[in-house]
Write an enzyme that holds these catalytic residues in place. Structure first.
Site, mmCIF file in Angstrom:
data_model
loop_
_atom_site.group_PDB
_atom_site.id
_atom_site.type_symbol
_atom_site.label_atom_id
_atom_site.label_comp_id
_atom_site.label_asym_id
_atom_site.label_seq_id
_atom_site.Cartn_x
_atom_site.Cartn_y
_atom_site.Cartn_z
ATOM 1 N N GLU A 68 -35.220 42.361 19.893
ATOM 2 C CA GLU A 68 -33.628 41.867 20.324
ATOM 3 C C GLU A 68 -33.700 40.243 20.742
ATOM 4 O O GLU A 68 -34.500 40.110 21.805
ATOM 5 C CB GLU A 68 -33.210 42.816 21.488
ATOM 6 C CG GLU A 68 -31.806 42.562 21.999
ATOM 7 C CD GLU A 68 -31.324 43.578 22.876
ATOM 8 O OE1 GLU A 68 -29.970 43.720 23.145
ATOM 9 O OE2 GLU A 68 -32.018 44.708 22.887
ATOM 10 N N GLU A 91 -21.343 52.880 23.124
ATOM 11 C CA GLU A 91 -22.757 52.173 23.895
ATOM 12 C C GLU A 91 -22.819 50.691 23.374
ATOM 13 O O GLU A 91 -23.028 49.637 24.037
ATOM 14 C CB GLU A 91 -23.766 53.353 23.521
ATOM 15 C CG GLU A 91 -25.239 52.476 24.320
ATOM 16 C CD GLU A 91 -26.400 53.126 24.023
ATOM 17 O OE1 GLU A 91 -27.307 52.790 24.143
ATOM 18 O OE2 GLU A 91 -26.298 54.379 23.531
ATOM 19 N N GLU A 149 -35.467 59.472 22.248
ATOM 20 C CA GLU A 149 -35.490 58.036 21.880
ATOM 21 C C GLU A 149 -36.376 57.222 22.722
ATOM 22 O O GLU A 149 -36.972 56.468 22.000
ATOM 23 C CB GLU A 149 -33.950 57.697 22.288
ATOM 24 C CG GLU A 149 -33.661 56.204 22.034
ATOM 25 C CD GLU A 149 -32.117 55.766 22.205
ATOM 26 O OE1 GLU A 149 -32.137 54.395 22.611
ATOM 27 O OE2 GLU A 149 -31.462 56.572 22.168
ATOM 28 N N LYS A 190 -21.990 53.265 31.747
ATOM 29 C CA LYS A 190 -23.128 53.289 31.280
ATOM 30 C C LYS A 190 -24.255 52.733 32.070
ATOM 31 O O LYS A 190 -24.198 51.984 32.932
ATOM 32 C CB LYS A 190 -23.384 52.428 29.948
ATOM 33 C CG LYS A 190 -24.488 52.392 29.097
ATOM 34 C CD LYS A 190 -24.537 51.280 27.997
ATOM 35 C CE LYS A 190 -26.058 51.237 27.453
ATOM 36 N NZ LYS A 190 -26.189 50.113 26.414
#
Length: 399
Positions: free
Chosen positions: A198, A242, A381, A143
Site C-alpha cells: 500500500e 469499506e 482475513e 469503521k
C-alpha cells in the site's frame, strides 16, 4: 585555454547488489521506482507529530549548505500520535533500479524451532470484533480496523537480511523495507522489516500519487477460485463501502494540497502473492510544489492514519483500538519511506511487516470492521494477511 573541470563519475549500482549489501542498522527501501540503501547517521530528525516534515526540511537544508549532495531523510513513524519515530539524514546513500525476483538468490529458514504465541488468541479477537460491531450499531463508529499480533520466538537469532531477501524474492513489486528502530532498553538491535502493498503517497516534482487499499480476499493456488473471489470482491457491498471510506478520506486530504486531482469512480482489484485487494489509484498535481508544507513527508503526515489502518471517525476509531487491542502496535500501521531536499519522496503504509529483535519476531495484521462484518471472516482475513511474513519465515500455517 583553461582545462575542463574534472567531475567524479557517479557509481552505478545494481538493485541486487544493494539488497545483498544490506545489514541490520542500514535503511533499505525498494519499490517500482527504484532501490535505496542508506548507512550511518549524519543528523537525527527530532520532532513530534505534525512537526516532522518541517523539521526534516530544516535538517535537509542544513545538510545541503554543508555540502551534502542530494540529502535525504529516511525512516519510519509509528501508528499512535505519540508513537516512536526513527528519522535520520544518513551519511551514505546508494541508489539503484527496481528489483527483479530472478536477481535475488533463494534462501531458507529453519522452521522447526519456533514458538508461536497469538496476542490476543482467536476467540478474544473475535470478541473484540463483536464489541466493535456494537459500537458501530450504536452510531459511535462507521469503521474501525482491529489488529492482532503473533509473537514468534526462534531457537537462534533471526537473520534479518535473509528475511528481507525472501520478501523481495516473493514479491519484487511490493514496497520492501528494513529500518533500524532500536530504542532505549532494547537488549539487541530492533529492525522493522516488511513488504507493503500500500502506497500512502509518492511525490515526483508536482505530481503526487496515492494508492489506498481496503476490502480483501485471500489468494489461493486455484486460478478459477481466484477469479471467483475477485468477482465476489468487486460485487461486495460491504467491501466497497469499506473501501469508499478510505478513498474518500485520501482524496479529501490530497485535495487540500492539489490544484488538480483525479479520483477514479470505481475501484479495481490488485493482487499480491497472498491477497486480493480493492484499490483506487489517486493522482494529482500540487498547487505549489515549492512549499515545504507540500513535501512528500508533509503529505504523508497529513494522510496518516488513513481509514485503511484506523477507522472513521479517526478519534473514535483510535479510542476503540486502544480499548480493544491488547498489544501496542508500535510501528505497525504507521509509515516508512524517504523524502528529499526538493520534497520528492515515497511513503508506504507499514503493513505486512514485523519488528525483529534478536530471536523474537512480532507480526501484526488487521481487518476493517464495518456494519455487516462477520467476526469469523475478519479473523480469517488477519490469518491470510500474516501469510506474507510467515511464508518468508517458513511458517505459513502458524496463524
Amino acid at each position: 585555454m583553461p582545462s575542463p573541470a574534472l567531475v567524479r563519475p557517479r557509481p552505478v549500482h545494481r538493485a541486487a547488489d544493494l539488497l545483498a549489501a544490506y545489514l541490520p542498522g542500514s535503511f533499505y527501501f525498494a519499490s517500482a521506482r527504484g532501490s535505496l540503501l542508506a548507512d550511518g547517521v549524519r543528523t537525527t530528525v527530532r520532532a513530534g507529530t505534525g512537526a516532522r516534515a518541517r523539521a526534516a526540511a530544516e535538517v535537509l537544508d542544513a545538510a545541503a549548505v554543508s555540502g551534502v549532495e542530494e540529502p535525504v531523510v529516511v525512516g519510519a513513524i509509528g501508528f499512535r500520535p505519540d508513537a516512536e519515530a526513527s528519522l535520520v539524514v544518513p551519511a551514505v546513500v546508494r541508489r539503484a533500479g527496481a528489483n527483479s525476483a530472478a536477481d535475488v538468490p533463494a534462501t531458507s529458514f529453519d522452521s522447526a524451532r519456533w514458538a508461536v504465541t497469538p496476542r490476543p488468541g482467536p476467540e478474544r479477537y473475535a470478541d473484540a470484533v463483536r464489541r466493535a460491531l456494537e459500537l458501530i450499531g450504536e452510531g459511535l463508529l462507521d469503521k474501525v480496523v482491529l489488529a492482532r499480533c503473533l509473537e514468534l520466538v526462534a531457537g537462534d537469532r533471526v537473520a534479518v537480511p535473509s528475511l528481507l531477501a525472501r520478501l523481495v524474492r516473493a514479491d519484487p513489486a511490493a514496497h520492501a523495507f528494513a529500518v533500524d528502530v532500536s530504542a532505549p532498553g532494547d537488549l539487541a538491535p530492533r529492525t522493522l522489516v516488511g513488504a507493503s502493498p500500500e502506497l500512502l503517497v509518492s511525490r515526483r516534482g508536482g505530481a503526487v500519487t496515492a494508492n489506498p487499499l481496503a476490502g480483501s480476499r485471500p489468494r489461493v493456488a486455484d486460478e478459477a477460485e481466484n477469479r471467483r473471489r475477485i468477482a465476489e470482491l468487486l460485487a461486495s457491498e460491504k467491501d466497497r463501502h469499506e473501501h469508499a471510506h478510505v478513498a474518500a478520506q485520501v482524496a479529501e486530504v490530497l485535495g487540500g494540497f492539489c490544484a488538480e486531482l483525479d479520483v477514479p469512480a470505481e475501484p479495481v482489484v490488485v493482487g499480491t502473492p497472498t491477497m486480493w485487494h480493492l484499490s483506487t489509484r489517486i493522482t494529482g498535481r500540487l498547487a505549489d510544489p515549492t512549499d515545504p508544507g507540500s513535501s512528500s513527508l508533509a503529505l504523508a503526515e497529513a494522510l496518516h492514519p488513513t481509514p485503511a489502518v484506523c477507522g472513521v471517525p479517526v478519534a473514535q476509531a483510535r479510542a476503540a483500538i486502544a480499548e480493544l487491542e491488547p498489544e501496542d502496535r508500535g510501528y505497525y500501521a504507521g509509515l516508512v519511506g524517504w523524502t528529499g531536499l526538493a520534497g520528492d519522496g515515497e511513503w508506504v503504509v507499514t503493513i505486512r511487516s514485523a519488528e525483529v529483535c534478536d530471536r523474537t519476531v512480532r507480526l501484526f495484521a488487521g481487518a476493517g470492521v464495518v456494519a455487516g462484518s462477520d467476526p469469523a471472516a475478519e479473523l480469517a482475513e488477519t490469518s491470510a494477511k500474516f501469510r506474507t511474513l510467515l511464508r518468508a519465515l517458513g511458517l505459513e500455517d502458524a496463524a
